[in-house]
Design a protein around this motif. Structure first.
Motif, mmCIF file in Angstrom:
data_model
loop_
_atom_site.group_PDB
_atom_site.id
_atom_site.type_symbol
_atom_site.label_atom_id
_atom_site.label_comp_id
_atom_site.label_asym_id
_atom_site.label_seq_id
_atom_site.Cartn_x
_atom_site.Cartn_y
_atom_site.Cartn_z
ATOM 1 N N ARG A 122 20.060 -7.487 0.940
ATOM 2 C CA ARG A 122 19.935 -6.907 -0.018
ATOM 3 C C ARG A 122 20.220 -6.447 -1.587
ATOM 4 O O ARG A 122 19.808 -5.743 -2.421
ATOM 5 C CB ARG A 122 21.202 -4.858 0.434
ATOM 6 N N ALA A 123 21.094 -8.009 -1.833
ATOM 7 C CA ALA A 123 20.787 -7.880 -3.513
ATOM 8 C C ALA A 123 20.145 -8.218 -3.764
ATOM 9 O O ALA A 123 19.367 -7.640 -4.974
ATOM 10 C CB ALA A 123 21.709 -9.230 -3.613
ATOM 11 N N GLU A 176 14.819 2.312 2.566
ATOM 12 C CA GLU A 176 14.003 1.667 2.380
ATOM 13 C C GLU A 176 14.029 0.281 1.764
ATOM 14 O O GLU A 176 13.738 -1.367 2.435
ATOM 15 C CB GLU A 176 13.017 2.454 1.047
ATOM 16 N N ARG A 177 15.500 0.498 1.218
ATOM 17 C CA ARG A 177 16.176 -1.174 0.207
ATOM 18 C C ARG A 177 16.323 -2.080 2.423
ATOM 19 O O ARG A 177 15.661 -3.082 2.043
ATOM 20 C CB ARG A 177 17.440 -0.142 0.003
ATOM 21 N N ASP A 178 17.049 -1.531 2.965
ATOM 22 C CA ASP A 178 17.283 -3.010 4.183
ATOM 23 C C ASP A 178 15.178 -2.845 4.862
ATOM 24 O O ASP A 178 15.442 -4.734 4.967
ATOM 25 C CB ASP A 178 18.016 -2.306 5.045
ATOM 26 N N LEU A 179 14.956 -1.606 5.290
ATOM 27 C CA LEU A 179 12.843 -2.400 5.343
ATOM 28 C C LEU A 179 12.796 -4.088 4.310
ATOM 29 O O LEU A 179 12.462 -4.700 5.086
ATOM 30 C CB LEU A 179 12.716 -1.196 5.354
ATOM 31 N N TRP A 180 12.799 -3.392 3.104
ATOM 32 C CA TRP A 180 12.447 -4.332 2.827
ATOM 33 C C TRP A 180 13.159 -5.485 2.659
ATOM 34 O O TRP A 180 12.290 -6.951 2.028
ATOM 35 C CB TRP A 180 11.879 -3.993 0.617
ATOM 36 N N ALA A 181 14.677 -5.503 2.472
ATOM 37 C CA ALA A 181 15.323 -7.224 2.817
ATOM 38 C C ALA A 181 14.671 -7.745 3.403
ATOM 39 O O ALA A 181 14.766 -9.085 3.244
ATOM 40 C CB ALA A 181 16.483 -6.528 2.131
ATOM 41 N N HIS A 182 14.535 -6.600 4.699
ATOM 42 C CA HIS A 182 13.979 -8.023 5.827
ATOM 43 C C HIS A 182 12.530 -8.394 5.851
ATOM 44 O O HIS A 182 12.261 -9.564 6.381
ATOM 45 C CB HIS A 182 14.271 -7.102 7.135
#
Length: 134
Positions: free
Chosen positions: A44-45, A59-65
């Motif tokens: 996430r960071a 969205e943040r978690d989707l992109w992080a993955h």
């Protein structure tokens, strides 16, 4: 950690309130998924450090993955903040419209897609990002 439950709650009850006929049935969604990936705080960071502060939690978690994957993947993300992030991290080739994906699969939707699911919206958004007006 962002959970499937939290994403569904935000989508249905937050600023993305759904028509009751379009609400997500969590047990059906869970049973349709092969795997639910976890996302670490470090991942996430990384998204935040790469300009992802404007993304919502899902969205943040989707992109992080997505940024950790080494296989082939695409993202149908009809959201300007998500497209801006994908463009910024040089994943433009992974961003597709739902309209073009359905067309390639040979599927015709029963009704008209909202504009932000269409190829024209994606093309316009990418063009605006390229010339720096978005």
């Amino acid at each position: 950690m962002q959970t499937v439950e939290k994403c569904i709650e935000e989508t249905q009850n937050g600023h993305f309130s759904r028509d009751p006929l379009k609400r997500i049935d969590e047990p059906i969604l869970r049973s349709s998924l092969n795997k639910i990936h976890t996302v670490t705080e470090l991942q996430r960071a990384e998204v935040l450090l790469n300009g992802g502060a404007g993304l919502d939690d899902g969205e943040r978690d989707l992109w992080a993955h997505a940024l950790t994957r080494t296989d082939v993947w695409i993202l149908c993300g009809p959201d300007t903040a998500s497209m801006r992030f994908g463009y910024a991290v040089e994943k433009r080739d992974r961003l597709v419209s739902l309209e073009s994906l359905l067309k390639k699969l040979g599927h015709t939707p029963s009704g008209a897609l909202p504009d932000h699911y269409k190829q024209r919206w994606l093309d316009d958004t990418m063009s605006k990002l390229a010339i720096g007006i978005l």
